[in-house]
Design an enzyme around this catalytic site. Sequence first.
Site, PDB file in Angstrom:
ATOM      1  N   CYS A 160      -7.388  32.554  66.208  1.00 20.81           N
ATOM      2  CA  CYS A 160      -8.223  31.754  65.325  1.00 20.81           C
ATOM      3  C   CYS A 160      -9.186  32.625  64.546  1.00 20.81           C
ATOM      4  CB  CYS A 160      -9.001  30.711  66.144  1.00 20.81           C
ATOM      5  SG  CYS A 160     -10.177  29.793  65.141  1.00 20.81           S
TER       6      CYS A 160
ATOM      7  N   SER B 269      -5.038  41.146  62.738  1.00 22.88           N
ATOM      8  CA  SER B 269      -5.538  40.401  63.893  1.00 22.88           C
ATOM      9  C   SER B 269      -5.501  41.206  65.185  1.00 22.88           C
ATOM     10  CB  SER B 269      -4.728  39.126  64.083  1.00 22.88           C
ATOM     11  OG  SER B 269      -4.894  38.325  62.931  1.00 22.88           O
TER      12      SER B 269
ATOM     13  N   HIS C  38      -8.256  24.831  64.067  1.00 22.24           N
ATOM     14  CA  HIS C  38      -7.790  24.816  65.443  1.00 22.24           C
ATOM     15  C   HIS C  38      -8.551  23.825  66.311  1.00 22.24           C
ATOM     16  CE1 HIS C  38      -6.220  28.826  64.223  1.00 22.24           C
ATOM     17  NE2 HIS C  38      -5.212  28.453  65.014  1.00 22.24           N
TER      18      HIS C  38
END
Lengths: 645, 371
Positions: free
Chosen positions: A377, A321, A364
């Site tokens: 997300c 991420s 989310h």
Amino acid sequence: MKNLLSASSQNMPKHGAALLQFLVLGLFCLFAIRLWYLQIHLGEVFTDKSRNNQLRIEYLFAPRGFLRDRNGELLAVNEPAFALGLVREDCEDIPATLEKVAELTDIPLERLKEIYARNKPKVKSFEPLVLAPDLTFDTIAKIEGVSVRWPGLEILSRTRRKYNYGHLLSHVLGYVSEANEAEMQADPTLSLGDFVGKQGLENRLDDRLRGTKGKRLIEVDVTGRRLSEEQQGEPKAGQETFLSIDLGLQQLGHRLLEGKSGAVVVMDPDSGEVHALVSEPSYDSNMFTNGLSSAQWAQLRDDPLHPLQNRATQSVYPPGSVFKLVIAAAALHYGLVDPKETVNCSGEVALGSHVFRCWKHSGHGAVNFQRALVESCDVYFYRLGMKLGVDRMSAFAKAAGFGTPTGIDLPHEKGGLIASKEWKLKRFGVRWTKGEDLNMSIGQGYTVTSPLQVARYIGAVINGGRLMRPALIKGEQPQVTGQLPLTQEQADTVKRAMVATVEDPRGTCHRVLTPGVVVGAKTGSAQVVRLTEELRRLGDNVPYRFRDHAWMAGFGEQGNKRFVVVAMVEHGLHGASGAGPVVKAMLNALFMGKRELPPQDVAGAAEPAASPAARLEAVETQFPEPPQPLPPAFVEPPRQEVTPE
Amino acid sequence: MSPIDRRMFYHVNWRLAGLLAALFAIGVLNLYSASGVRLGEGVQMENYYQKQFIWGAIGFLGMVLFMIFDYRRLHSAAWPLYAVTLLLLLAVPLVGKTVLGARRWIDFGLFNFQPSELAKFTVLLLGARLLSGGSEKLNLKELGSVLALGFLPAILIIKQPDLGTGMLVLLLLGGLVLFRGIQPWLFRTLCVLVPLVMPLFWFVLKDYQKRRILSFLDPATDPLGSGYHILQSEIAVGSGRLFGKGFLGGTQSQLRFLPEKHTDFAVAVFGEEWGFFGMIVLLSLFCGFLYQIAAVARDAKDPYGSYLAAGVFFYFFWQTLINMGMVMGLVPVVGVPLPFISYGGSATIVNFCLVGLVLNVSMRRYLFKQT
């Protein structure tokens, strides 16, 4: 015979006199021509040969430059060492002398014979051949005691490189060892037993650290006795060098990672100076100065944790991420995203028959640009990835410095990989698929980066877009190697989102919030293997080697002072819990002067076990209980805190 | 007749005497340089040049002695001397003194005597006597008897082992034979035969002598062994270049890279320090000296005197050719000194005496025959 004796004595030889004169003339011509040939025609050749006979060149040792950290702490020095040399010309009986040496030094005779045979062709006459590189004082005393009876044995006083913090900086400093054949061939001033830098900065800065040897012309007679000496140039010591490394910070990073595998990079984003470059596990640089035994070498090389590898520069990992920071910036650059616009995250995106899930399976809900980064997300970025496509993602990532080495002064740096359509077709002969766009957008797939590259990118985001060349020498002119294709406003948008990731209580990096410091960060949990259902059910109990790599890349700002901190813990499971405490401790040390270890949630490693297998076992059993999700808190970090991704 | 005729003094060959003095002076000067050994603390002088000067003085007395009597008296001394020489040579293996692996000396208490030095003189006298007798060019029988007389002492000397002197004895005799001249058919036969017989000598030679010859053919095969002498000598001479390294400036000799720098390789020291220029001067002096002796042989009053002078000519000629050739790498290493330049006691005395003999022949060239 009678007739000879009684013959009349009235005959003068007729041609005799002419013969004699002819002989005289012949003698003169023969020698005159030969003298012309030797003295005039070949005079120069023989003059060289006579000088070769007469003169020996001796090089005077120049001490290697000291290495200090940025505060002047000594990191690498020289210490006296004594070696045993054998001058063959003075030795009466070499086999017997070798036997005696074996007896005195406890080195097996076979080994001595091997050393002798190997070095014999390299040593010039009247130069000592080094039989044993490092003698203890006991051995020196024993040898001195018998040296009168064993001519040719000599105690040689040399210096040896000594690393004051051998384990701490081995990946930065590297090590020196005795020059090999090829190196001596390339540089005639190197002689047998001289040290040259083989790894790390010792290797890269070798010219500067080695100094210049002095040269002495020695006139010798036929027995090698010295008659006169003429100095030609003083030895010049190697240059003392201040590294950009902060020893205290380095020490802290080392202790934070103790018992784990991973890397920490602390870098000044404005100058590019690296204040800490930690790679664990490490080795002791001092091991190499006296020559490793083959068993020691094999142990280092075959250690499954690869202690020789510099994990900050030579290892590349999927960024997970953390890479979302790159994708987000790319989307801004290409104008494909309005930061205010929201995307609904339902927990998954379907592409064809395949479903791509968000790490939060429940979704989310509505997320805008900032929230997508704050909560990491996946769905938001899947959609960005679909919009951008591989070509734009890889073009931007390459412009952001990924895929190419940073140019730090360390050998064998890796550049990582940023995939593209052409690359895949060429490499695998298969076309790029749409699904791979989605994988790439969350830092999985083919993308691999080194921790140092990530640090450089974060630095560029906060310093106005300049990609700095990471520097290891203090006070060098900063070098800008590239420019992020972002406007100041776009860069600030990314930066603000990073800060929010820390400051927002729901943010994945909330735990690194540091009072009085503007901190921005992003976590990453990079999958090592495609998780099967079976593995997934195990949750955090998956075997060590299947656990995700934990990343956290961030920065702290306080007035004019700002630093980039990147931590990567191999198989650290979750970015926030695996790498977060490291970043937090580093920020504390950088901005609040707290140079101690954070609470034991990271430093829980036991004494490193002796054998590599046992060490691996120790690392695997480090997380005995599955971490419990708890509400994030700052003031007192709970025992096991997890911010899942 | 009184041995010394006042007139004879005016007939002394001053040119020959002058050249001898010049060569000897250069020799002593060069030995002075060759005596220097540089050590760490400075230059240490050995006293070879002083000793050589004393030998020269003794030699001078010997030379005068050899001038006083009429050379023709030696005619009758040849055979008795030959017998004595052979006896002494035969005695060497039995009672001789061994120095450096060679048995060449007989210890007479007061001094050591080298019978091989005497042998050269004996062969010279005998050769002159035998060869001055005939009227025509030599035939096979005469040649055979002369050579047989020469071979006897030569073999004994080579066996000592002293290849240099042994060869010199044969070469001297050979020179005299050529001086006399031999039958053309015999000459041609020998030209073919000698090269065929030469290889047989290989089996007579000692190992070190064989090595010397091999290393002469290819010095590079063993640069630190047998080839060392030739290599270092060539380096010394060659590095002298045009004007040399200057008196006392030779590094090859001062630092002792040059072996035998007082004796066999003394002229290499000279070549190193005086260069091409000096060597040509020295070579010219030698050639002038030899030419003067050749002139005496040509102008002598009788054949015997002529042959005596020719014998001395060959004695010096062969030594010069072999020694300088060796120093310049043209001839294998054999222990032959260079007259007047190499250090050596008995050799210097003998050299002076032989020049005295030539001067003897020369100054009596105008006397009427008295017998």
